[in-house]
Scaffold this motif. Structure first.
Motif, PDB file in Angstrom:
ATOM      1  N   ALA A 191       0.623  -1.014   0.097  1.00  0.00           N
ATOM      2  CA  ALA A 191      -0.182  -0.407  -0.422  1.00  0.00           C
ATOM      3  C   ALA A 191       0.654   1.168   0.105  1.00  0.00           C
ATOM      4  CB  ALA A 191      -1.031  -0.703   1.205  1.00  0.00           C
ATOM      5  N   ALA A 192       0.296   2.378  -0.822  1.00  0.00           N
ATOM      6  CA  ALA A 192       0.453   3.659  -0.629  1.00  0.00           C
ATOM      7  C   ALA A 192       0.269   4.114   0.221  1.00  0.00           C
ATOM      8  CB  ALA A 192       0.957   4.045  -2.166  1.00  0.00           C
ATOM      9  N   GLU A 193       0.720   5.275   1.369  1.00  0.00           N
ATOM     10  CA  GLU A 193       0.020   5.853   2.159  1.00  0.00           C
ATOM     11  C   GLU A 193       0.662   7.506   2.422  1.00  0.00           C
ATOM     12  OE1 GLU A 193      -2.243   3.894   5.845  1.00  0.00           O
ATOM     13  OE2 GLU A 193      -0.245   4.105   6.643  1.00  0.00           O
ATOM     14  N   ARG A 194      -0.564   8.470   2.982  1.00  0.00           N
ATOM     15  CA  ARG A 194       0.786   9.843   2.884  1.00  0.00           C
ATOM     16  C   ARG A 194      -0.895  10.559   4.188  1.00  0.00           C
ATOM     17  NH1 ARG A 194      -2.269  11.624  -1.574  1.00  0.00           N
ATOM     18  NH2 ARG A 194      -3.763  13.675  -0.433  1.00  0.00           N
ATOM     19  N   ILE A 195      -0.299  10.959   5.315  1.00  0.00           N
ATOM     20  CA  ILE A 195      -0.751  11.852   6.164  1.00  0.00           C
ATOM     21  C   ILE A 195      -0.473  12.568   6.125  1.00  0.00           C
ATOM     22  CG2 ILE A 195      -0.584  11.757   8.574  1.00  0.00           C
ATOM     23  CD1 ILE A 195       0.788   8.800   8.426  1.00  0.00           C
ATOM     24  N   GLU A 196      -1.787  13.868   6.638  1.00  0.00           N
ATOM     25  CA  GLU A 196      -1.663  15.197   6.274  1.00  0.00           C
ATOM     26  C   GLU A 196      -2.553  16.279   7.560  1.00  0.00           C
ATOM     27  OE1 GLU A 196      -3.477  16.952   3.062  1.00  0.00           O
ATOM     28  OE2 GLU A 196      -4.207  15.525   2.706  1.00  0.00           O
ATOM     29  N   THR A 197      -2.496  17.443   7.843  1.00  0.00           N
ATOM     30  CA  THR A 197      -2.884  18.005   8.971  1.00  0.00           C
ATOM     31  C   THR A 197      -4.321  18.295   8.135  1.00  0.00           C
ATOM     32  OG1 THR A 197      -1.256  17.779  10.703  1.00  0.00           O
ATOM     33  CG2 THR A 197      -3.088  18.954  10.749  1.00  0.00           C
ATOM     34  N   VAL A 198      -5.722  18.047   8.502  1.00  0.00           N
ATOM     35  CA  VAL A 198      -6.762  19.094   8.196  1.00  0.00           C
ATOM     36  C   VAL A 198      -7.302  19.157   9.233  1.00  0.00           C
ATOM     37  CG1 VAL A 198      -6.743  18.091   6.080  1.00  0.00           C
ATOM     38  CG2 VAL A 198      -7.523  17.088   7.900  1.00  0.00           C
ATOM     39  N   LEU A 199      -8.322  20.349   8.554  1.00  0.00           N
ATOM     40  CA  LEU A 199     -10.116  20.143   9.441  1.00  0.00           C
ATOM     41  C   LEU A 199     -11.033  19.976   8.411  1.00  0.00           C
ATOM     42  CD1 LEU A 199      -9.625  23.899  10.378  1.00  0.00           C
ATOM     43  CD2 LEU A 199      -9.164  22.563  11.695  1.00  0.00           C
ATOM     44  N   ALA A 200     -11.646  19.386   9.651  1.00  0.00           N
ATOM     45  CA  ALA A 200     -12.943  18.416   8.724  1.00  0.00           C
ATOM     46  C   ALA A 200     -13.677  18.975   8.461  1.00  0.00           C
ATOM     47  CB  ALA A 200     -13.448  17.724  10.115  1.00  0.00           C
ATOM     48  N   THR A 201     -15.186  19.003   7.767  1.00  0.00           N
ATOM     49  CA  THR A 201     -15.936  19.707   6.334  1.00  0.00           C
ATOM     50  C   THR A 201     -17.077  19.976   7.860  1.00  0.00           C
ATOM     51  OG1 THR A 201     -16.800  18.081   6.236  1.00  0.00           O
ATOM     52  CG2 THR A 201     -15.078  19.350   4.631  1.00  0.00           C
ATOM     53  N   PRO A 202     -17.786  21.091   7.934  1.00  0.00           N
ATOM     54  CA  PRO A 202     -19.326  20.758   8.274  1.00  0.00           C
ATOM     55  C   PRO A 202     -19.799  19.385   8.511  1.00  0.00           C
ATOM     56  CG  PRO A 202     -18.637  23.042   7.263  1.00  0.00           C
ATOM     57  CD  PRO A 202     -17.899  21.558   6.827  1.00  0.00           C
ATOM     58  N   ARG A 203     -19.990  18.609   7.720  1.00  0.00           N
ATOM     59  CA  ARG A 203     -20.314  17.425   7.624  1.00  0.00           C
ATOM     60  C   ARG A 203     -19.477  16.584   8.315  1.00  0.00           C
ATOM     61  NH1 ARG A 203     -19.904  13.047   4.836  1.00  0.00           N
ATOM     62  NH2 ARG A 203     -21.542  11.402   4.598  1.00  0.00           N
ATOM     63  N   GLU A 204     -18.815  16.210   8.071  1.00  0.00           N
ATOM     64  CA  GLU A 204     -17.443  15.352   8.618  1.00  0.00           C
ATOM     65  C   GLU A 204     -17.953  15.828  10.224  1.00  0.00           C
ATOM     66  OE1 GLU A 204     -14.052  14.821   4.641  1.00  0.00           O
ATOM     67  OE2 GLU A 204     -14.109  16.361   6.254  1.00  0.00           O
ATOM     68  N   ALA A 205     -17.364  16.684  10.747  1.00  0.00           N
ATOM     69  CA  ALA A 205     -17.376  17.189  12.256  1.00  0.00           C
ATOM     70  C   ALA A 205     -18.778  17.212  13.108  1.00  0.00           C
ATOM     71  CB  ALA A 205     -17.263  18.376  11.767  1.00  0.00           C
ATOM     72  N   LEU A 206     -19.348  16.766  12.142  1.00  0.00           N
ATOM     73  CA  LEU A 206     -21.361  16.269  12.709  1.00  0.00           C
ATOM     74  C   LEU A 206     -21.226  15.053  12.672  1.00  0.00           C
ATOM     75  CD1 LEU A 206     -24.687  17.074  13.522  1.00  0.00           C
ATOM     76  CD2 LEU A 206     -24.631  17.346  11.699  1.00  0.00           C
ATOM     77  N   LEU A 207     -21.118  14.632  11.664  1.00  0.00           N
ATOM     78  CA  LEU A 207     -20.718  13.148  12.290  1.00  0.00           C
ATOM     79  C   LEU A 207     -20.086  12.237  13.253  1.00  0.00           C
ATOM     80  CD1 LEU A 207     -20.932  12.022   7.600  1.00  0.00           C
ATOM     81  CD2 LEU A 207     -22.582  11.747   9.393  1.00  0.00           C
ATOM     82  N   ILE A 208     -18.406  13.349  13.305  1.00  0.00           N
ATOM     83  CA  ILE A 208     -17.735  12.754  14.287  1.00  0.00           C
ATOM     84  C   ILE A 208     -18.142  13.270  15.084  1.00  0.00           C
ATOM     85  CG2 ILE A 208     -14.721  12.935  14.558  1.00  0.00           C
ATOM     86  CD1 ILE A 208     -14.292  13.048  11.899  1.00  0.00           C
ATOM     87  N   GLY A 209     -18.503  14.340  15.595  1.00  0.00           N
ATOM     88  CA  GLY A 209     -19.025  14.819  16.718  1.00  0.00           C
ATOM     89  C   GLY A 209     -18.225  16.039  17.472  1.00  0.00           C
ATOM     90  N   THR A 210     -17.431  15.887  16.833  1.00  0.00           N
ATOM     91  CA  THR A 210     -16.592  17.132  17.031  1.00  0.00           C
ATOM     92  C   THR A 210     -16.383  18.511  16.508  1.00  0.00           C
ATOM     93  OG1 THR A 210     -14.866  17.005  15.024  1.00  0.00           O
ATOM     94  CG2 THR A 210     -14.746  15.528  17.248  1.00  0.00           C
ATOM     95  N   PRO A 211     -16.404  20.239  16.727  1.00  0.00           N
ATOM     96  CA  PRO A 211     -15.795  20.653  16.700  1.00  0.00           C
ATOM     97  C   PRO A 211     -15.408  21.376  15.229  1.00  0.00           C
ATOM     98  CG  PRO A 211     -14.590  21.347  18.584  1.00  0.00           C
ATOM     99  CD  PRO A 211     -15.910  19.512  18.221  1.00  0.00           C
ATOM    100  N   PRO A 212     -15.835  22.007  14.928  1.00  0.00           N
ATOM    101  CA  PRO A 212     -14.611  22.056  12.924  1.00  0.00           C
ATOM    102  C   PRO A 212     -13.729  22.245  13.245  1.00  0.00           C
ATOM    103  CG  PRO A 212     -17.266  23.135  12.418  1.00  0.00           C
ATOM    104  CD  PRO A 212     -17.304  22.814  14.235  1.00  0.00           C
ATOM    105  N   ALA A 213     -13.500  23.202  13.895  1.00  0.00           N
ATOM    106  CA  ALA A 213     -12.361  23.829  14.785  1.00  0.00           C
ATOM    107  C   ALA A 213     -10.836  22.570  14.440  1.00  0.00           C
ATOM    108  CB  ALA A 213     -11.974  24.689  15.437  1.00  0.00           C
ATOM    109  N   LEU A 214     -11.254  21.370  15.432  1.00  0.00           N
ATOM    110  CA  LEU A 214     -10.805  20.851  15.883  1.00  0.00           C
ATOM    111  C   LEU A 214      -9.523  20.113  14.962  1.00  0.00           C
ATOM    112  CD1 LEU A 214      -9.956  17.992  18.711  1.00  0.00           C
ATOM    113  CD2 LEU A 214     -11.198  17.075  17.617  1.00  0.00           C
ATOM    114  N   PRO A 215      -8.071  20.185  15.424  1.00  0.00           N
ATOM    115  CA  PRO A 215      -7.260  19.294  13.688  1.00  0.00           C
ATOM    116  C   PRO A 215      -7.637  17.654  13.726  1.00  0.00           C
ATOM    117  CG  PRO A 215      -5.992  20.836  15.334  1.00  0.00           C
ATOM    118  CD  PRO A 215      -7.116  20.611  15.660  1.00  0.00           C
ATOM    119  N   MET A 216      -7.322  17.479  12.350  1.00  0.00           N
ATOM    120  CA  MET A 216      -7.144  16.363  12.007  1.00  0.00           C
ATOM    121  C   MET A 216      -6.568  15.190  10.741  1.00  0.00           C
ATOM    122  SD  MET A 216     -10.806  14.981  12.843  1.00  0.00           S
ATOM    123  CE  MET A 216     -12.822  15.136  13.601  1.00  0.00           C
ATOM    124  N   LEU A 217      -6.152  14.416  11.901  1.00  0.00           N
ATOM    125  CA  LEU A 217      -5.296  13.369  10.533  1.00  0.00           C
ATOM    126  C   LEU A 217      -6.208  13.021   9.712  1.00  0.00           C
ATOM    127  CD1 LEU A 217      -3.274  12.220  13.550  1.00  0.00           C
ATOM    128  CD2 LEU A 217      -2.548  13.695  12.291  1.00  0.00           C
TER     129      LEU A 217
END
Length: 251
Positions: A191-217
């Motif tokens: 497998a080829a894998e790449r990691i980056e730091t992002v902010l979740a979209t409003p939809r993703e933050a709602l699904l995960i249950g976090t504020p949109p400003a929380l950094p994501m891996l």
């Protein structure tokens, strides 16, 4: 000898206090609250902002900023109207192992909530990235990742319908997708894998249950089987305050 601000040069991590010793007031408060967090232990209830501001003789906004950073770092977590000491971060190995295996190694119970399982013609961008044929049917499996019923991530998997035609009928969405592939006689090759730091979209933050400003891996993975044929394309968001990643390197 004594070192400025207790920053012994052999300490595992120097806290970011510059050599001249002049630091923002909130950072000094953060260091003191961090020491208090160590004393309280996992699950311990942090005193209120008002109590901490009186204890350290600073404005409540100064305390609030310090706590905000400790929450983002995963040292603290919100619980109801209070703030408690968070447990250690989950360590996920960077390997061809499933999320299930990584969580179970740490004595936690893995789980998943199905968001969607649908199929559509493979778009050009996905075909170019994976080696699949443009227009061929692909599955899209999207699930919220759980650890002891806590929502910690969001996983989207794309795989050819031709490889696993009965995914919608035979697969338990709460189980390991890799274990299912193994049951189908499909083995991972590389497998080829790449990691980056992002902010979740409003939809993703709602699904995960976090504020949109929380950094994501964010991990992108493209996997192939032992014959070098395209197998899966995975996009996984992990909460930055709840996860760290490990790997073993050798020369």
């Amino acid at each position: 000898m004594d070192y400025p601000n207790d920053q012994h040069p052999a300490a595992p991590v120097r806290s970011g206090i510059p050599e001249h010793g002049r630091i923002p007031k909130y950072y000094a408060v953060k260091a003191r609250i961090s020491a208090l967090v160590d004393e309280l232990g996992e699950g311990g209830l942090l005193p209120t902002e008002r109590d901490l501001s009186e204890r350290y003789e600073v404005a409540r906004e100064t305390v609030r900023q310090a706590i905000r950073e400790l929450v983002l770092e995963g040292r603290l977590r919100r619980q109801g109207r209070g703030t408690v000491v968070a447990g250690p971060k989950l360590e996920q190995p960077l390997s061809l192992a499933s999320y299930t295996e990584g969580v179970r190694r740490q004595g936690r119970t893995p789980g998943r909530n199905l968001v969607t399982l649908d199929r559509f013609p493979c778009p050009e961008a996905l075909a170019a990235e994976t080696g699949l044929t443009r227009g061929e049917p692909v599955w899209h499996l999207e699930r919220v990742l759980l650890a002891d019923d806590e929502r910690v991530g969001l996983e989207s998997t794309y795989v050819s319908v031709a490889r696993i035609p009965r995914l919608d009928a035979d697969f338990d969405p709460d189980s390991s997708f890799y274990a299912y592939l193994h049951q189908q006689g499909i083995a991972f090759g590389d497998a080829a894998e790449r990691i980056e730091t992002v902010l979740a979209t409003p939809r993703e933050a709602l699904l995960i249950g976090t504020p949109p400003a929380l950094p994501m891996l964010l991990i992108h993975r493209v996997s192939r089987d032992t014959d070098g044929q395209p197998l899966e394309r995975v996009r996984t968001l992990f909460r930055g305050d709840r996860f760290s990643f490990t790997t073993h390197l050798s020369g």
